[in-house]
Scaffold this motif. Structure first.
Motif, PDB file in Angstrom:
ATOM      1  N   LYS A 154      83.333  54.433  36.050  1.00  0.00           N
ATOM      2  CA  LYS A 154      83.105  55.460  34.776  1.00  0.00           C
ATOM      3  C   LYS A 154      81.701  55.204  33.738  1.00  0.00           C
ATOM      4  CE  LYS A 154      87.698  54.940  32.464  1.00  0.00           C
ATOM      5  NZ  LYS A 154      87.195  53.559  32.217  1.00  0.00           N
ATOM      6  N   LYS A 155      81.692  53.996  33.455  1.00  0.00           N
ATOM      7  CA  LYS A 155      80.960  53.663  32.449  1.00  0.00           C
ATOM      8  C   LYS A 155      79.573  54.008  32.855  1.00  0.00           C
ATOM      9  CE  LYS A 155      83.713  50.564  30.008  1.00  0.00           C
ATOM     10  NZ  LYS A 155      84.045  48.952  29.831  1.00  0.00           N
ATOM     11  N   THR A 156      78.931  54.114  34.017  1.00  0.00           N
ATOM     12  CA  THR A 156      77.575  54.514  34.094  1.00  0.00           C
ATOM     13  C   THR A 156      77.478  55.771  33.411  1.00  0.00           C
ATOM     14  OG1 THR A 156      78.241  55.380  36.507  1.00  0.00           O
ATOM     15  CG2 THR A 156      77.222  53.228  36.132  1.00  0.00           C
ATOM     16  N   LEU A 157      76.194  56.025  32.687  1.00  0.00           N
ATOM     17  CA  LEU A 157      76.103  57.172  32.236  1.00  0.00           C
ATOM     18  C   LEU A 157      75.474  58.324  33.050  1.00  0.00           C
ATOM     19  CD1 LEU A 157      74.472  55.896  28.800  1.00  0.00           C
ATOM     20  CD2 LEU A 157      76.888  56.940  29.220  1.00  0.00           C
ATOM     21  N   ILE A 163      68.952  55.299  38.786  1.00  0.00           N
ATOM     22  CA  ILE A 163      67.731  55.719  38.728  1.00  0.00           C
ATOM     23  C   ILE A 163      67.020  54.354  39.430  1.00  0.00           C
ATOM     24  CG2 ILE A 163      65.733  55.976  37.098  1.00  0.00           C
ATOM     25  CD1 ILE A 163      67.745  56.621  34.835  1.00  0.00           C
ATOM     26  N   ILE A 164      65.989  54.636  40.302  1.00  0.00           N
ATOM     27  CA  ILE A 164      65.213  53.436  41.026  1.00  0.00           C
ATOM     28  C   ILE A 164      63.822  53.671  40.735  1.00  0.00           C
ATOM     29  CG2 ILE A 164      65.089  52.298  43.034  1.00  0.00           C
ATOM     30  CD1 ILE A 164      68.023  52.520  42.644  1.00  0.00           C
ATOM     31  N   LYS A 205      74.503  55.058  23.711  1.00  0.00           N
ATOM     32  CA  LYS A 205      74.775  56.107  24.732  1.00  0.00           C
ATOM     33  C   LYS A 205      73.414  56.464  25.146  1.00  0.00           C
ATOM     34  CE  LYS A 205      79.286  56.832  23.377  1.00  0.00           C
ATOM     35  NZ  LYS A 205      79.703  55.275  23.246  1.00  0.00           N
ATOM     36  N   VAL A 206      72.571  55.388  25.492  1.00  0.00           N
ATOM     37  CA  VAL A 206      71.378  55.479  25.961  1.00  0.00           C
ATOM     38  C   VAL A 206      71.653  55.073  27.581  1.00  0.00           C
ATOM     39  CG1 VAL A 206      69.057  55.058  26.117  1.00  0.00           C
ATOM     40  CG2 VAL A 206      70.024  55.984  23.951  1.00  0.00           C
ATOM     41  N   PRO A 207      71.314  55.648  28.684  1.00  0.00           N
ATOM     42  CA  PRO A 207      71.226  54.795  29.791  1.00  0.00           C
ATOM     43  C   PRO A 207      70.662  53.661  30.135  1.00  0.00           C
ATOM     44  CG  PRO A 207      70.683  57.181  30.195  1.00  0.00           C
ATOM     45  CD  PRO A 207      70.509  56.888  28.719  1.00  0.00           C
ATOM     46  N   ILE A 208      70.651  52.727  30.674  1.00  0.00           N
ATOM     47  CA  ILE A 208      70.173  51.411  30.633  1.00  0.00           C
ATOM     48  C   ILE A 208      69.956  50.684  32.157  1.00  0.00           C
ATOM     49  CG2 ILE A 208      72.487  50.098  30.183  1.00  0.00           C
ATOM     50  CD1 ILE A 208      70.576  48.159  28.398  1.00  0.00           C
ATOM     51  N   LEU A 209      68.736  50.322  32.188  1.00  0.00           N
ATOM     52  CA  LEU A 209      68.207  49.936  33.641  1.00  0.00           C
ATOM     53  C   LEU A 209      68.295  48.271  33.385  1.00  0.00           C
ATOM     54  CD1 LEU A 209      65.296  51.843  34.621  1.00  0.00           C
ATOM     55  CD2 LEU A 209      67.711  52.739  34.799  1.00  0.00           C
ATOM     56  N   PHE A 210      68.446  47.680  34.588  1.00  0.00           N
ATOM     57  CA  PHE A 210      68.181  46.206  34.582  1.00  0.00           C
ATOM     58  C   PHE A 210      66.942  46.015  35.294  1.00  0.00           C
ATOM     59  CE2 PHE A 210      68.999  42.098  36.449  1.00  0.00           C
ATOM     60  CZ  PHE A 210      68.873  41.177  35.205  1.00  0.00           C
ATOM     61  N   ASP A 211      66.005  44.970  34.954  1.00  0.00           N
ATOM     62  CA  ASP A 211      64.881  44.419  35.364  1.00  0.00           C
ATOM     63  C   ASP A 211      65.243  43.023  36.324  1.00  0.00           C
ATOM     64  OD1 ASP A 211      62.532  43.464  35.995  1.00  0.00           O
ATOM     65  OD2 ASP A 211      61.265  44.121  34.295  1.00  0.00           O
ATOM     66  N   PRO A 212      65.303  43.028  37.403  1.00  0.00           N
ATOM     67  CA  PRO A 212      65.557  41.592  38.068  1.00  0.00           C
ATOM     68  C   PRO A 212      64.260  40.863  38.321  1.00  0.00           C
ATOM     69  CG  PRO A 212      65.924  43.641  39.590  1.00  0.00           C
ATOM     70  CD  PRO A 212      65.427  43.850  38.465  1.00  0.00           C
ATOM     71  N   GLN A 216      77.502  43.650  38.892  1.00  0.00           N
ATOM     72  CA  GLN A 216      78.893  43.746  38.456  1.00  0.00           C
ATOM     73  C   GLN A 216      78.869  44.467  37.182  1.00  0.00           C
ATOM     74  OE1 GLN A 216      80.072  39.402  38.288  1.00  0.00           O
ATOM     75  NE2 GLN A 216      78.593  39.116  39.744  1.00  0.00           N
ATOM     76  N   TYR A 217      77.826  44.893  36.712  1.00  0.00           N
ATOM     77  CA  TYR A 217      78.012  45.541  35.356  1.00  0.00           C
ATOM     78  C   TYR A 217      77.503  47.163  35.346  1.00  0.00           C
ATOM     79  CZ  TYR A 217      78.211  40.701  33.501  1.00  0.00           C
ATOM     80  OH  TYR A 217      78.558  39.545  33.283  1.00  0.00           O
ATOM     81  N   PRO A 218      77.903  48.004  34.770  1.00  0.00           N
ATOM     82  CA  PRO A 218      77.581  49.251  34.941  1.00  0.00           C
ATOM     83  C   PRO A 218      76.125  49.701  34.563  1.00  0.00           C
ATOM     84  CG  PRO A 218      78.920  49.226  33.059  1.00  0.00           C
ATOM     85  CD  PRO A 218      78.706  47.823  33.635  1.00  0.00           C
ATOM     86  N   PHE A 219      75.005  49.040  35.137  1.00  0.00           N
ATOM     87  CA  PHE A 219      74.007  49.738  34.655  1.00  0.00           C
ATOM     88  C   PHE A 219      73.513  50.742  35.321  1.00  0.00           C
ATOM     89  CE2 PHE A 219      73.124  45.029  33.779  1.00  0.00           C
ATOM     90  CZ  PHE A 219      72.459  45.050  32.465  1.00  0.00           C
ATOM     91  N   ASP A 220      72.649  51.662  34.690  1.00  0.00           N
ATOM     92  CA  ASP A 220      72.173  53.010  35.187  1.00  0.00           C
ATOM     93  C   ASP A 220      71.233  52.811  36.284  1.00  0.00           C
ATOM     94  OD1 ASP A 220      74.141  54.636  33.692  1.00  0.00           O
ATOM     95  OD2 ASP A 220      73.400  53.241  32.104  1.00  0.00           O
ATOM     96  N   GLY A 221      70.683  51.885  36.761  1.00  0.00           N
ATOM     97  CA  GLY A 221      69.458  51.792  37.516  1.00  0.00           C
ATOM     98  C   GLY A 221      68.853  50.298  37.460  1.00  0.00           C
ATOM     99  N   ILE A 222      67.785  50.293  38.228  1.00  0.00           N
ATOM    100  CA  ILE A 222      66.922  49.087  37.864  1.00  0.00           C
ATOM    101  C   ILE A 222      65.694  49.548  38.241  1.00  0.00           C
ATOM    102  CG2 ILE A 222      68.365  47.359  39.465  1.00  0.00           C
ATOM    103  CD1 ILE A 222      67.113  48.369  41.930  1.00  0.00           C
ATOM    104  N   ILE A 223      64.479  48.574  37.722  1.00  0.00           N
ATOM    105  CA  ILE A 223      62.996  48.560  37.984  1.00  0.00           C
ATOM    106  C   ILE A 223      62.899  47.229  38.597  1.00  0.00           C
ATOM    107  CG2 ILE A 223      62.786  48.156  35.464  1.00  0.00           C
ATOM    108  CD1 ILE A 223      60.210  49.258  35.495  1.00  0.00           C
ATOM    109  N   VAL A 224      62.171  47.369  39.606  1.00  0.00           N
ATOM    110  CA  VAL A 224      61.818  46.008  40.241  1.00  0.00           C
ATOM    111  C   VAL A 224      60.548  46.143  40.819  1.00  0.00           C
ATOM    112  CG1 VAL A 224      62.444  44.879  42.516  1.00  0.00           C
ATOM    113  CG2 VAL A 224      64.061  46.534  41.602  1.00  0.00           C
ATOM    114  N   GLU A 225      59.661  45.021  41.014  1.00  0.00           N
ATOM    115  CA  GLU A 225      58.455  45.019  41.222  1.00  0.00           C
ATOM    116  C   GLU A 225      58.282  44.587  42.933  1.00  0.00           C
ATOM    117  OE1 GLU A 225      56.304  43.410  37.108  1.00  0.00           O
ATOM    118  OE2 GLU A 225      56.354  41.924  38.713  1.00  0.00           O
TER     119      GLU A 225
END
Ligand code: PEP
Ligand code: MN
Length: 261
Positions: free
Chosen positions: A5-8, A13-14, A196-203, A222-231
């Motif tokens: 539930k913690k994802t906003l 977002i991919i 309260k802004v959605p947050i992506l992760f950049d692996p 394992q964390y409620p990120f709202d998406g990822i940005i990947v190269e």
């Protein structure tokens, strides 16, 4: 991605695609691969901040590639370093967007002049089809990171058009995996909770090499990120920038669905 539930956002977002746009052929392949996977935004990066002089992007010569992407009905995403970049890109791309099309501009980690951040946000806020993504600064500071969000909001960008991104912090001490940038997941979650802004992760920019990019994506899940940005690049070995960390499209599929063979 953890979808508790913690994802906003309901749907993650991919954002995926090459570190930098290099050629028409490369972008045509990226359009095809990206569309097949129904990603939300394709990286078509024209301006690259570089540590040393070298290939720093196609610059405005690459704008026709952005237009090509928009016309192919896939949403382009790129870093803008100056307000002029933001304006130039919006003028060229927005009239070409298909129905429900979006443009994503981002402020990179090294761009830490708050006047520039605010002005880019002001320009982006002029059209609701424009999303603004901000990456955390390179050094560890929760206060500074929160401050970036404050600066862009003061530029007039609406929260619904704003996305945050954790790309790790410059290593300083403990770094057993030899990461390019070390994530602080607890801090990222705190910033998300506070802003309260959605947050992506950049692996990609945390991992630095393919093996670690995959590890980072797994850890972040394992964390409620709202998406990822990947190269992702069709031929990472031949890439002009960040060759060691770019995934093939097949590796990207595995990152999204680790149980794929
Ligand atoms: C990028 O995503 O292309 C990039 C340069 O990342 P960062 O600003 O996080 O270093
Ligand atoms: Mn890169």
């Amino acid at each position: 991605m953890n979808t508790n539930k913690k994802t906003l956002r309901k749907k993650p977002i991919i954002i995926a695609g090459p570190c930098a746009a290099e050629s028409e052929e490369q972008i045509e392949i990226a359009i095809r691969e990206g569309k097949q996977r129904k990603i939300d935004f394709l990286r078509v990066n024209l301006w690259k901040p570089r540590t040393k002089p070298g290939f720093d992007g196609l610059g405005k010569e690459g704008i026709p590639l952005l237009v090509k992407v928009a016309k192919a009905d896939i949403n382009p995403a790129l870093e803008v370093i100056t307000p002029e970049h933001a304006k130039m890109v919006m003028d060229a791309v927005l009239p070409m967007l298909r129905k429900d099309g979006r443009l994503l501009l981002w402020i990179g980690s090294r761009n830490q002049n708050h006047l520039i951040q605010r002005e880019i946000a002001r320009i982006a806020s002029k059209d609701q089809r424009v999303y603004l993504l901000v990456k955390n600064q390179p050094w560890v500071s929760e206060e500074h990171w929160e401050g970036i969000i404050g600066h862009v909001l003061s530029g007039g960008i609406r929260k619904v058009n704003l996305i945050n991104c954790h790309r790790g912090f410059m290593p300083n001490g403990h770094n057993p995996l030899g990461l390019r940038n070390v994530p602080d997941f607890a801090m990222a979650m705190k910033i998300k909770e506070k802003t309260k802004v959605p947050i992506l992760f950049d692996p990609s920019h945390t991992g630095g090499i393919v093996e670690n990019v995959l590890k980072m994506a797994q850890e972040a899940a394992q964390y409620p990120f709202d998406g990822i940005i990947v190269e992702v690049h069709h031929n990472p070995k031949g890439a002009l920038t960040d060759a060691k960390q770019q995934l093939t499209w097949k590796q990207f599929d595995k990152l999204l669905k680790p149980n794929l063979n």
